[in-house]
Write an enzyme that holds these catalytic residues in place. Structure first.
Site, PDB file in Angstrom:
ATOM      1  N   CYS A   1      60.491 -67.726 -19.759  1.00  0.00           N
ATOM      2  CA  CYS A   1      60.934 -69.099 -19.505  1.00  0.00           C
ATOM      3  C   CYS A   1      60.184 -70.124 -20.355  1.00  0.00           C
ATOM      4  CB  CYS A   1      60.781 -69.438 -18.029  1.00  0.00           C
ATOM      5  SG  CYS A   1      61.749 -68.379 -16.934  1.00  0.00           S
TER       6      CYS A   1
ATOM      7  N   HIS B   1      61.363 -77.175 -17.432  1.00  0.00           N
ATOM      8  CA  HIS B   1      62.086 -75.928 -17.242  1.00  0.00           C
ATOM      9  C   HIS B   1      62.761 -75.969 -15.881  1.00  0.00           C
ATOM     10  CE1 HIS B   1      63.116 -71.822 -16.646  1.00  0.00           C
ATOM     11  NE2 HIS B   1      62.116 -71.559 -15.833  1.00  0.00           N
TER      12      HIS B   1
ATOM     13  N   ASN C   1      68.547 -71.256 -13.252  1.00  0.00           N
ATOM     14  CA  ASN C   1      67.432 -70.984 -14.159  1.00  0.00           C
ATOM     15  C   ASN C   1      67.964 -70.194 -15.353  1.00  0.00           C
ATOM     16  OD1 ASN C   1      65.153 -70.083 -15.502  1.00  0.00           O
ATOM     17  ND2 ASN C   1      64.066 -69.459 -13.660  1.00  0.00           N
TER      18      ASN C   1
END
Length: 326
Positions: A115, A253, A283
Site C-alpha cells: 500500500c 492511502h 482499499n
C-alpha cells in the site's frame, strides 16, 4: 540559487467497469452493508473483468495522466509502477505498460511496497528527475487486489478493490523555498519485524506455486497505522520546512475511513482538507493515493499552487509520507 525539483504536471486514474456493492458480500459471508459501512466506510469497490490485468489498468491511467500533462507516450523517458499484483513474476508490469502505451525505449521497472508503493515509487522517480536524469516520468500505482482475496474470509474480502492512478513528473526550477513547485519533502520507513501483520499466504516457494491469499491481523494493523503514519507525516513536513497548518489537501492511502479520521485528528487537520474515496473505491493498495488525487483534481478541489500531503502504510510493514507543491 536556482534549485531543480520534480513537479507533478498531470494526474490520471482508471477504474474497472464492474462494481461490487456491499450487498454482494451478504451472500458470501456473515455481514451486511450497514456493518461494512460502519466498520470501514466502504460502500462499493471496482473489480477487474476476466482477462483484464494490472498492466491494462496502469496503461489506461497513464494515458489520462499524460493527456493532462500535455504529453504523449513519445515524451516518456522513465516508467515506475508500484504494484503488489503484477501480471506475472517477470517481466515487470512497467515493461508491459511501456509496450501498451507505445513509449520509447527507456528505464521501466516496478516497486513493491504494497500500500505504500506509490509513495516509494514517487521518491524513486524524484531522485532521477531532481538530478536531471529524466524529464518525463510516469509514476503509476496499479492493483488488482481482488485477485488475492479469499471470499470466505470476512475480515479481508470486504476491504479491497481494483484500479490504477498515475502522475507525470517533470523537472522545474525553483528558488529553494517552500513556495517552490514540486516535491518538497519525503519520509519512508519499514519495520520487517511486523511482516506477520499483513501478508499473502503463498508464492513461488510454495510446493504448488500457488499465489496465496491476503492474511491480516486487522486490529494490530489499525493500532500501528495512526501512530506510524503520523510520525512519517511529521518527519516529511519537517524535512520540507513546513508546518501541518500549511497543508491545503491531505490525500491519504484509502485503507479505512476510521484510520483516515484518526490520522487527521491526531495531526489536527481539518476534516474538510481530507480527500476520501474509500467509500467508492475501497482499499486499492498502491493505486489508492493517485486515484484519490485524480478525483480531487477532477472535481476542482485540488488546484495549482496547493500544498498536498500524501501518506500510506502497508505490508512489510512499510509506511511513508510526502509533501508536494502543485
Amino acid at each position: 540559487m536556482r534549485v531543480l525539483r520534480s513537479a507533478v504536471t498531470g494526474v490520471g486514474g482508471y477504474l474497472p467497469e464492474t462494481v461490487m456493492p456491499n450487498t454482494d458480500f451478504e451472500r458470501l459471508v456473515d455481514t451486511s452493508d450497514a456493518k461494512i459501512v460502519e466498520l470501514t466506510g466502504i460502500r462499493q469497490r471496482h473489480r477487474v473483468a476476466e482477462g483484464q490485468t494490472t498492466s491494462d489498468l496502469a496503461a489506461e491511467a497513464a494515458k489520462v495522466a499524460l493527456a493532462a500533462a500535455g504529453k504523449t507516450a513519445a515524451d516518456v523517458d522513465m516508467i515506475v509502477v508500484a504494484t503488489t499484483t503484477p501480471d506475472m513474476p517477470f517481466p515487470s508490469t512497467a515493461s508491459l505498460v511501456q509496450q501498451k502505451i507505445g513509449a520509447p525505449v527507456c528505464p521501466a521497472f516496478d516497486v513493491q511496497a504494497v500500500c505504500s508503493g506509490f509513495v516509494y515509487a514517487l521518491s524513486v522517480a524524484d531522485g532521477f528527475v531532481a538530478r536531471g536524469l529524466a524529464r518525463c516520468v510516469l509514476v503509476i500505482g496499479a492493483e488488482a487486489m481482488t485477485r488475492l482475496l479469499d471470499f470466505s474470509d470476512r475480515s479481508t474480502c470486504i476491504l479491497f478493490g481494483d484500479g490504477a492512478g498515475a502522475v507525470v513528473l517533470e523537472p522545474v526550477e525553483g528558488e529553494g523555498t517552500t513556495a517552490d513547485r514540486g516535491i518538497l519533502g519525503f519520509d519512508l520507513r519499514c519495520d520487517g519485524s511486523k511482516t506477520d501483520l499483513l501478508y499473502v499466504s503463498g508464492g513461488v516457494f510454495e510446493a504448488d506455486n500457488r499465489i496465496g491469499k491476503i492474511k491480516m491481523q486487522g486490529n494490530q494493523v489499525f493500532k500501528q497505522a495512526v501512530q506510524k503514519i503520523s510520525q512519517a507525516i511529521e518527519a516529511a513536513i519537517a524535512k520540507a520546512d513546513l508546518k501541518i497548518e500549511d497543508v491545503d489537501w491531505f490525500i491519504p492511502h484509502q485503507a479505512n475511513q476510521r484510520i483516515l479520521n484518526g490520522v487527521a485528528h491526531h495531526l489536527g487537520l481539518d476534516e474538510h482538507k481530507v480527500i476520501s474515496t474509500v467509500a467508492l473505491h475501497a482499499n486499492t493498495s498502491a493505486a489508492s493515493i493517485p486515484l484519490a488525487w485524480y478525483e480531487g483534481v477532477r472535481d476542482g478541489r485540488v488546484k495549482p499552487g496547493d500544498l498536498v500531503l500524501i501518506e500510506a502504510l502497508g505490508g512489510g510493514l512499510t509506511w511513508g509520507a510526502a509533501a508536494i507543491r502543485l
